[in-house]
Design an enzyme around this catalytic site. Structure first.
Site, PDB file in Angstrom:
ATOM      1  CG  HIS A  47      -0.122  -0.074   2.346  1.00 36.67           C
ATOM      2  ND1 HIS A  47       0.672   1.073   3.011  1.00 36.67           N
ATOM      3  CD2 HIS A  47       0.154  -1.246   3.331  1.00 36.67           C
ATOM      4  CE1 HIS A  47       1.167   0.635   4.228  1.00 36.67           C
ATOM      5  NE2 HIS A  47       0.970  -0.649   4.344  1.00 36.67           N
ATOM      6  CG  ASP A 322       5.336  -3.219   5.893  1.00 33.65           C
ATOM      7  OD1 ASP A 322       4.639  -3.748   6.257  1.00 33.65           O
ATOM      8  OD2 ASP A 322       5.845  -2.377   6.555  1.00 33.65           O
TER       9      ASP A 322
END
Length: 412
Positions: A47, A322
């Site tokens: 994102h 991540d």
């Protein structure tokens, strides 16, 4: 700590060792691209920039005001969020936990910002250049028969997917964009400690343990003292990095003392993640990425065999985190010991030789081609790629049976 660093560093150094080989074979790779046809693209991406998950305690607070979250007009598309079967969007306990807290300034933790929306729009534009303008691989208008969009069931990843699609197709769509999600228990787009008992058993305690490793603990005490954080406050380098990077990305003030600590914060946060994911231990990474790897390979095989309704799809988009990208990079053997930036992407391209029909897979990370260990070239013959992938891939049945165990499985 030294042993941890050595083991973890092996994965980051593998691609470095092959770096010079890439240039020596660049000519042959270029020749090969002219003789192959692009068949399928899969993009797994983080994102965009967001509000921090938690603020660093006891330091000057940044003001996370609502106008930092306003969507740019060019990111608007017609979309709907559903479950994997097209039904109503499931509940999201993760998102609910964010909305139980309010940051200074009035917004919630973990929310995609205007900056983050623009980052994903620009990633969409980069994909547009490669797959629409340069190669005419995709139709310039969004079509659900051609493009599949899936996201974790969290607002920032859903909005990131929307913004990427807006950049990729410049808001041109023949149909509603469906962004598919699933409930937290069955999520495969990040390591699922909630849904996998064995993964929680193997590595749940390692989050807390990672801050007690001698070198990390010593630096943590020093930075707490330098920042004036009370000794009883629960803080670690991942939290500090998260807040620091969020502030810097949005031009918000950071404690000046962090300037001299920036490199240490980055290094120690990555070392913590390596301790948590244990790249030296296959079973831990396998439980982190196994079902996702199986899905990615299944998409490739379905396309080549042409046996399912999905086989006409040309692009699969997966909006994630991540904590998705890092174990994937570790399992692929190309983690560079750097925290993935906002909007980072891992892209898998399937190519097929025009004459021989031999299939190849090319992996890139943030636009840079990667030579996967076990592959004879950047354009990796499919059988070699399947072998590299099979070390970590798990069918949903095998994943579930392993997850229900409470003892670690031995390496084969």
């Amino acid at each position: 700590m030294r042993n941890l660093w050595t083991k973890a560093g092996v994965l980051g150094s593998v691609s470095m060792a092959f770096g010079s080989m890439f240039w020596s074979q660049k000519k042959t790779e270029t020749t090969q691209t002219g003789s192959t046809t692009l068949k399928l693209v899969q993009v797994l991406f983080r994102h965009g920039a967001r509000t921090p998950l938690k603020s660093i305690p006891d330091v000057m607070e940044a003001q996370w005001v609502p106008n930092l979250l306003e969507p740019p007009a060019h990111t608007h598309i017609n979309y709907v969020v559903t479950d994997l079967e097209g039904g109503p969007r499931p509940s999201s306990p993760v998102e609910d936990s964010y909305r139980a807290n309010i940051l200074s300034g009035g917004t919630y933790p973990g929310q995609l910002t205007t900056v983050g929306m623009q980052q994903l729009y620009e990633l969409g534009e980069r994909l547009r250049k490669r797959y629409i303008k340069d190669t005419a691989f995709l139709n310039p208008t969004f079509s659900p028969t051609e493009v599949y969009v899936r996201s974790t069931n969290i607002v920032r990843t859903i909005e990131s997917a929307k913004c990427l699609v807006a950049g990729l197709f410049q808001q041109s769509q023949s149909d509603m964009v469906s962004i598919l999600t699933t409930e937290a228990e069955s999520e495969i787009l990040y390591p699922n400690y909630h849904g996998c008992r064995l993964l929680k058993h193997l590595s749940g305690h390692r989050w807390a343990e990672s801050s007690t490793l001698p070198d990390i603990a010593a630096d943590l005490r020093s930075i707490q003292s330098a920042l004036g954080i009370a000794a009883h406050q629960r803080v670690d380098f991942i939290l500090i990095r998260d807040d620091m990077v969020a502030r810097e990305t949005h031009g918000l003030p950071c404690p000046p003392v962090l300037d001299s600590w920036r490199n240490t914060v980055e290094q120690r946060a990555v070392e913590m993640i390596c301790h948590i994911y244990e790249p030296s231990k296959r079973e831990n990474l396998q439980l982190c990425v196994g079902p996702l790897f199986h899905t990615l390979m299944g998409n490739i095989e379905d396309h080549l065999q042409g046996t399912t309704s999905e086989s006409n799809r040309k692009l699969f988009l997966y909006s994630a985190h991540d904590t998705t990208l890092m174990p994937c990079l570790m399992a692929l053997g190309v983690f560079d010991m750097q925290w993935p930036p906002y909007a980072a992407d891992i892209t898998l391209e399937l190519h097929q030789h025009r004459q021989t029909k031999e299939a190849f897979v090319k992996v890139s990370y943030i636009g840079k081609d990667q030579l996967i260990p076990g592959c004879s070239g950047v354009y990796c013959p499919l059988q070699e790629f399947k072998q590299a992938f099979s070390n970590y891939s798990l069918t949903s049945e095998l994943y579930e049976s392993l997850c229900n165990r409470t003892e670690g499985m031995a390496d084969p």
